[in-house]
Design an enzyme around this catalytic site. Sequence first.
Site, PDB file in Angstrom:
ATOM      1  N   GLU A  46       0.817  -1.213   0.000  1.00  0.00           N
ATOM      2  CA  GLU A  46       0.000   0.000   0.000  1.00  0.00           C
ATOM      3  C   GLU A  46       0.851   1.263   0.000  1.00  0.00           C
ATOM      4  O   GLU A  46       0.519   2.252  -0.651  1.00  0.00           O
ATOM      5  CB  GLU A  46      -0.956   0.001   1.196  1.00  0.00           C
ATOM      6  CG  GLU A  46      -2.031  -1.077   1.124  1.00  0.00           C
ATOM      7  CD  GLU A  46      -2.893  -0.977  -0.128  1.00  0.00           C
ATOM      8  OE1 GLU A  46      -2.950   0.103  -0.740  1.00  0.00           O
ATOM      9  OE2 GLU A  46      -3.499  -1.987  -0.513  1.00  0.00           O
ATOM     10  N   TYR A 124      -6.176   6.880   3.649  1.00  0.00           N
ATOM     11  CA  TYR A 124      -6.258   5.801   2.668  1.00  0.00           C
ATOM     12  C   TYR A 124      -5.509   4.550   3.117  1.00  0.00           C
ATOM     13  O   TYR A 124      -6.063   3.450   3.162  1.00  0.00           O
ATOM     14  CB  TYR A 124      -5.733   6.232   1.284  1.00  0.00           C
ATOM     15  CG  TYR A 124      -5.486   5.005   0.456  1.00  0.00           C
ATOM     16  CD1 TYR A 124      -6.551   4.317  -0.091  1.00  0.00           C
ATOM     17  CD2 TYR A 124      -4.202   4.467   0.339  1.00  0.00           C
ATOM     18  CE1 TYR A 124      -6.357   3.127  -0.779  1.00  0.00           C
ATOM     19  CE2 TYR A 124      -4.004   3.281  -0.343  1.00  0.00           C
ATOM     20  CZ  TYR A 124      -5.073   2.617  -0.898  1.00  0.00           C
ATOM     21  OH  TYR A 124      -4.875   1.441  -1.539  1.00  0.00           O
ATOM     22  N   ASP A 142      -9.148   6.135  -2.415  1.00  0.00           N
ATOM     23  CA  ASP A 142      -7.981   6.587  -3.177  1.00  0.00           C
ATOM     24  C   ASP A 142      -8.464   7.359  -4.399  1.00  0.00           C
ATOM     25  O   ASP A 142      -9.646   7.683  -4.519  1.00  0.00           O
ATOM     26  CB  ASP A 142      -7.120   5.390  -3.576  1.00  0.00           C
ATOM     27  CG  ASP A 142      -7.746   4.621  -4.724  1.00  0.00           C
ATOM     28  OD1 ASP A 142      -8.991   4.585  -4.811  1.00  0.00           O
ATOM     29  OD2 ASP A 142      -7.006   4.071  -5.555  1.00  0.00           O
TER      30      ASP A 142
END
Length: 331
Positions: A46, A124, A142
Amino acid sequence: MGERGFIVGSQLHTSLQQALLGWYYQHKRNLPWRGETEAYRILLSEVLLQQTRVEQAIPYYHRFLAVFPSLAALAQAELEAVLRVWQGAGYYARARHLHRLAQTVSELPSTYSALLELPGLGPYTAAAVASIAFGEPVAAVDGNVRRMLSRWMAWEAPSPKQLQAKADELLAPEAPGDWNQAMMELGATVCLPQTPRCERCPVAWFCRGKAEPGRYPTPKKRVQTPVEAVALVWVGPDGLYLERREGRLLGGLWGVPVEEGAGALERLLQRLGLERAERVGTVQHAFTHRKLRVQVYRVPGNGLGDAGNRPLSRLDRKILELAQADLLPCG
DNA sequence: AAGCCGGGGCC
DNA sequence: GGCCCAGGCTT
């Protein structure tokens, strides 16, 4: 709202969830971190994916895990070793934050609110890790999700709070990790920014904005300021002269000395105690907010120098490539 | 709220 | 050349 309204809304979401999740399970790409259960690996993926396309992140994911297979291994490493693996990936604060994170906690926390406290994790990434690694029902918003929700709802300029609320409302609570990934997968492969493939979209019936997809959300303008700079390549008695960059831009990486603006070359020569240099060419390099034109100079009598294993940015690699290609007989 | 922070692929 | 990407931090 009455009970009837609740039931109608609930069924609507269930249809949306079934359609999108069904599409995802059939069409999802086979990515290295899909199916991983270790939170550290989910986190790494991520962070690498922040403002970075999947295809660009994949090789870094493998390289990083090969060198730092665990949070403990990362914690024991030198920052420079971390940046060495990260070099070329951009946004180097991500590597600095990840390193600091590893030295801060011995184990990753398992909730959105606790993850949000860690360096380098915003709304996020905290939501992505919480949902994918720990099954917490929180929506990860996102750029893809922002664009899709804007189109679905025909919103031109939604606020972050508005988007988060709608995303949380639509989330499939029984499969939050898959749902978040399904949303992003649809945005990345079907609901594209410029030319959305609505004919392939499993939830086009849910979309109020599909007649004018370019209108939602309103595109934001970016300004790239032109900057003139001079770089000096010098192979001295101790080898190639490199400086460790401080500050935010390329901070922590090494590079050749660079000065911007008027009198740049003179300042460089004075700073290094050199008499003169010869121009070898120009390098152009674009950052998000700057468009850099670098006049590259070298010191006469230069031999070939190498950067050893110091982490460099792409900009410095371009500069060194130009200066050293010029030193070779056939260019 | 607005700026700053990389690099790359696509149009 | 512009756009924008599985954003976050700083001011």
